[in-house]
Design a protein around this motif. Structure first.
Motif, short mmCIF file in Angstrom:
data_model
loop_
_atom_site.label_atom_id
_atom_site.label_comp_id
_atom_site.label_asym_id
_atom_site.label_seq_id
_atom_site.Cartn_x
_atom_site.Cartn_y
_atom_site.Cartn_z
N LYS A 68 0.88 -1.14 0.38
CA LYS A 68 0.07 0.10 0.06
C LYS A 68 1.24 1.10 -0.17
CE LYS A 68 -4.15 -2.29 2.08
NZ LYS A 68 -4.83 -2.37 4.06
N GLU A 69 1.92 1.15 -0.65
CA GLU A 69 2.81 2.28 -1.12
C GLU A 69 3.89 2.18 0.54
OE1 GLU A 69 1.04 4.92 -2.90
OE2 GLU A 69 0.00 4.18 -4.70
N ARG A 70 3.39 2.12 1.16
CA ARG A 70 4.52 2.17 1.99
C ARG A 70 5.60 1.66 2.35
NH1 ARG A 70 4.64 0.21 7.23
NH2 ARG A 70 5.08 1.74 8.64
N GLY A 71 6.65 1.61 2.76
CA GLY A 71 7.86 0.20 3.02
C GLY A 71 7.62 -0.08 4.49
N GLN A 72 7.63 -1.79 3.67
CA GLN A 72 8.13 -2.42 5.20
C GLN A 72 8.89 -2.53 6.21
OE1 GLN A 72 5.32 -5.72 4.35
NE2 GLN A 72 4.44 -3.96 3.67
N ASP A 73 8.25 -2.73 7.58
CA ASP A 73 9.56 -2.58 8.74
C ASP A 73 10.35 -3.67 8.49
OD1 ASP A 73 7.87 -0.54 9.97
OD2 ASP A 73 6.78 -2.95 11.18
N LEU A 74 12.16 -2.75 8.59
CA LEU A 74 13.27 -3.77 8.82
C LEU A 74 13.33 -4.29 8.93
CD1 LEU A 74 16.29 -3.20 6.82
CD2 LEU A 74 16.91 -2.10 9.60
N SER A 75 13.21 -5.54 8.64
CA SER A 75 13.90 -6.82 8.87
C SER A 75 15.76 -6.81 9.67
CB SER A 75 14.07 -8.59 8.16
OG SER A 75 13.11 -8.64 7.59
N HIS A 76 16.31 -6.87 8.62
CA HIS A 76 17.56 -6.54 9.14
C HIS A 76 18.97 -5.54 8.16
CE1 HIS A 76 18.66 -10.27 7.01
NE2 HIS A 76 19.22 -9.40 6.60
N ALA A 77 19.82 -4.87 8.40
CA ALA A 77 20.54 -4.46 7.53
C ALA A 77 21.75 -5.45 8.25
CB ALA A 77 20.79 -2.36 8.00
N SER A 78 22.69 -4.98 6.49
CA SER A 78 24.33 -5.69 6.48
C SER A 78 24.97 -4.62 6.11
CB SER A 78 23.84 -7.04 5.29
OG SER A 78 22.74 -8.02 6.63
N ILE A 79 26.22 -4.75 6.03
CA ILE A 79 27.06 -4.28 5.29
C ILE A 79 28.12 -4.93 4.85
CG2 ILE A 79 28.78 -3.79 7.40
CD1 ILE A 79 28.41 -0.75 6.45
N PHE A 80 28.96 -4.76 3.48
CA PHE A 80 29.84 -5.95 2.96
C PHE A 80 30.78 -4.15 2.68
CE2 PHE A 80 26.18 -7.73 2.33
CZ PHE A 80 25.96 -9.31 2.50
N LEU A 81 31.79 -4.53 3.04
CA LEU A 81 33.18 -4.41 2.49
C LEU A 81 34.17 -5.01 1.36
CD1 LEU A 81 34.42 -4.57 6.62
CD2 LEU A 81 33.00 -3.11 5.90
N ALA A 82 34.86 -3.54 0.77
CA ALA A 82 35.48 -3.66 -0.67
C ALA A 82 37.15 -3.84 -0.04
CB ALA A 82 35.42 -2.60 -1.69
N SER A 83 37.57 -4.85 -0.36
CA SER A 83 39.71 -4.69 -0.08
C SER A 83 39.28 -5.09 -1.50
CB SER A 83 39.51 -5.83 0.54
OG SER A 83 39.47 -7.04 0.45
N GLY A 84 40.75 -4.56 -2.09
CA GLY A 84 41.87 -4.49 -3.60
C GLY A 84 41.41 -3.58 -4.15
N GLY A 85 41.84 -3.85 -5.78
CA GLY A 85 41.84 -3.45 -6.55
C GLY A 85 41.28 -1.65 -6.40
N THR A 86 41.30 -1.63 -7.68
CA THR A 86 41.01 0.10 -7.39
C THR A 86 40.29 0.72 -7.64
OG1 THR A 86 43.27 0.20 -9.12
CG2 THR A 86 41.81 1.87 -9.05
N VAL A 87 39.86 1.85 -6.65
CA VAL A 87 38.51 2.03 -6.98
C VAL A 87 38.83 3.87 -7.54
CG1 VAL A 87 36.71 3.02 -4.68
CG2 VAL A 87 38.24 1.51 -3.66
N THR A 88 37.66 3.07 -8.29
CA THR A 88 36.89 4.37 -9.24
C THR A 88 35.89 6.07 -8.33
OG1 THR A 88 37.56 2.85 -11.00
CG2 THR A 88 35.74 5.17 -11.76
N GLU A 89 36.94 6.70 -7.57
CA GLU A 89 36.54 7.66 -7.57
C GLU A 89 35.24 7.89 -8.39
OE1 GLU A 89 35.46 7.55 -4.62
OE2 GLU A 89 37.57 6.59 -3.35
#
Length: 210
Positions: free
Chosen positions: A158-179
């Motif tokens: 009904k055009e409303r977001g659902q309650d959050l179940s959980h949040a997760s965070i993923f970390l980057a490593s290596g490579g060349t980060v393109t800003e």
């Protein structure tokens, strides 16, 4: 044992009425996938750089599909092709350094400490869907460690977001980060136009006086 006809009839009417009430009750709409926007999640007053989703299923765990997607090239146009992603934290894990207002929407999320890299992905899971939000080039001294979220880009009802179940965070490593290339604000563009116009007028005056 004999039953009085009126008793049987009354019971039948009560049962029929109960079934009719159930049939007449409005059906509860099943949540559907939302479409993410970079403004669904902010850290301080900074929005995400990019987002993908919503996807049906789990973002983490044995059946999680987000980590393979990240290492398979999701957001590679922003961070480069050689970046390796790993799960950093999950808000509903005991002792997690990622905190979020679970079972709420909208809500706040925060980090206990600044990350070693300003490039990371925050995923939001609501109902049976999740969306992934890329943050890039974050300066935690400027943004702080707390932000806000809205799951309207994850699962909606009904055009409303659902309650959050959980949040997760993923970390980057290596490579060349393109800003990302900074895009001037409208006011900055206007200022450049004024300066450019002034220089042009000054040159015309000099050429006329010669």
């Amino acid at each position: 044992m004999k039953l009085n006809f009126s008793t049987v009839l009354g019971s039948a009417l009560v049962t029929t009425g109960f079934v009719s009430m159930i049939a007449a009750s409005p059906a509860v709409a099943a949540p559907t996938a939302g479409t993410c926007s970079i403004t669904d999640v902010l850290l301080g007053n900074v929005s995400a750089t990019a987002c993908e989703g919503a996807f049906e299923g789990n973002d983490t765990g044995a059946q999680g599909t987000l980590l393979p997607s990240l290492n398979g090239g999701m957001f590679s146009s922003f961070v480069g092709p050689d970046v390796t992603w790993s799960l950093g934290a999950k808000s509903d894990d005991a002792g997690s350094w990622l905190l979020a207002d679970e079972d709420q929407n909208p809500g706040t999320w925060s980090l206990e400490n600044a990350l070693s890299s300003g490039t990371f992905v925050l995923s939001l899971k609501a109902n049976d869907y999740y969306s992934a939000y890329l943050f890039q080039g974050i300066d935690f001294a400027t943004t702080g460690l707390q932000g806000i979220f809205d799951t309207i880009g994850v699962a909606v009802n009904k055009e409303r977001g659902q309650d959050l179940s959980h949040a997760s965070i993923f970390l980057a490593s290596g490579g060349t980060v393109t800003e990302p290339t900074p895009v001037p604000e409208p006011a900055t563009l206007l200022g450049l136009a004024v300066v450019g116009g002034g220089l042009s007028l000054s040159r015309r005056r000099k050429s006329t006086s010669c």
